[in-house]
Design an enzyme around this catalytic site. Sequence first.
Site, short mmCIF file in Angstrom:
data_model
loop_
_atom_site.label_atom_id
_atom_site.label_comp_id
_atom_site.label_asym_id
_atom_site.label_seq_id
_atom_site.Cartn_x
_atom_site.Cartn_y
_atom_site.Cartn_z
N GLY A 299 8.82 81.39 12.62
CA GLY A 299 9.51 81.60 11.35
C GLY A 299 9.41 80.40 10.42
CB SER A 300 11.83 79.18 7.90
OG SER A 300 11.96 80.43 7.27
CB THR A 301 10.31 76.01 12.52
OG1 THR A 301 9.52 76.99 13.19
CG2 THR A 301 11.78 76.23 12.84
CG LEU A 302 5.17 77.42 12.08
CD1 LEU A 302 3.94 78.23 12.44
CD2 LEU A 302 5.04 76.02 12.65
CB SER A 354 13.97 78.96 3.68
OG SER A 354 13.11 79.30 4.75
#
Length: 579
Positions: A299-302, A354
Amino acid sequence: MNKKATKYQPTTVAWRFYLVLSVIALVYLGLVARTAYIQVIEPDMLKKQGDLRSLRISANKVHRGSIVDRNGHELAVSVPVQTVWADPKVVVENNALAKVDHWQALADVLDKDVNEIKARVTRNPTKRFVYVERQVSPAMANYIKQLKIPGIYLRKESKRFYPAGEISAHVVGFTNVDDKGIEGVERVYDQLLTGENGKKRYRKDAKGHRIEVIEDVESVPPQDLVLSIDQRIQALAYQELKGAVKAFKASSGSVVVADVHSGEILALVNSPSFNPNNRANTAIHRFRNRAITDFYEPGSTLKPLTALIAMEFGSVESDTIIDTSPGWMRLGGSRVSDPINRGKLSITDILVHSSNMGTTKLALSVPKQFLLDKFFDAGFGEETGVGLIGESPGIMHDRSRWSQFELATLSWGHGVAATPLQLARFYSSLANGGVKKPLTIIKGGNDDPVFGAEQRIFSASSTENLLPMLEAVVNDHTPLAKVEGYRVGGKTGTAIKAVAGGYGNDYVGLFAGIAPLSKPELAVVVVINEPGGDLYHGGEVAAPVFSRVMKGALRLLNIAPDQEKTAAQQISDKELTHV
């Protein structure tokens, strides 16, 4: 009369003489032939019989090496035990079964049925060895010895004991009853930990005296294994993770703590865990090291990776403004959107909020192949080099055809799957100035020729520009991830779990971050899988665990607090310098 007697000569029947002579000759020739056959043509049988009566082997067994953490705290040790065995032939010949009370006492101390023990011993009376019970304690062995049951004997062995219990179970693993490693580092480094037993072959006479030493093989002592794990940080991470999994009613969770400079893993924990000292009635799936085997869409960690790729290519600068109006767009037949129209956003704002729209525009601003190559360079789709059994490379498709929508979803961390360990390596690369290093579970690094070399995947200037953006994410959007006294940068992630044919109803909450930002030392990744309560976002379920683990780890390692300076101030300073 006397004269006639002296003239009488006894006669011998010739054929009888020759018959007896022939029989003697045949017997002699038969003995010679048999002797020649035994000694020349087939001597092995007599040698074997002689060896069975005179040749003996005494083993010089070595205990398995210890496993310790980086500070010398024992994680796995071998303790002396005894094995109870029986010689059925001796039991039968001495009518030992008549000692009813003794056999009952033996069964009671072993907590077994006496008839079952007797049946096992007498099933084949000609056998010379039958196990009765493996690995009994010295106290039990002493009691059994005092029973003096003919044909019941004791043999010295060793048993593996794990002082850290469930805290380090998935890393250390365990051995089977024969002291062979079957999980974790016990299995990976089984040969190193085992060493080689010595043995002495000798011949004895009829009285049992040793008369000849035929072979004397010296034992090769085992080696102790020093892990990169810091058991203090390991215990802290496990305590925090276990509490979070229970509090958020999650099915499982993982935490990885890595030294960004050396690639050494300081903590690797999973919940639920198991007790390696007593694995009876433990479900097999609990043995799985989820931090290296299970992969999720990050998810948004990338999203920081997408921003970094765009800056690396040069399509944007750290102060570039991206127009995300009207808050949605169509790529092919699919829609990309933000919850609201956020208008013009800086790259920092894209990460703080995000924004899918902002990330998509960053991804589409670079050539497709450059974007994909950088995802592979970051380590997705390959193993981390840690060398543990069962590690998954995750999923990163290597195909020629990608639609714009697929590239957009890739930029948000969808359409790619990574293990917590892979995510920890990526964030370690960000903290290490864009240099990707292999992770290792062994103190001192990885000597593997394939995974042992470091690789620069991003420029130092690009990663330096990204770090204050990650700090702004924590300060402005994820206050639960803050660590008092330290500057922290990181990114949350909340992904819907994929199922056959699409996506289901379960979530994964993630947080990945680094600290202290003035001089990064640690990268921590927290994954909370399938939280069951009302809270399921990464900033709600994973960020608090990250904060407590990072805070404790920094203090345990005596890493000095850095001077507080907000990301907004740093960006402002850079803008002034640029002007």
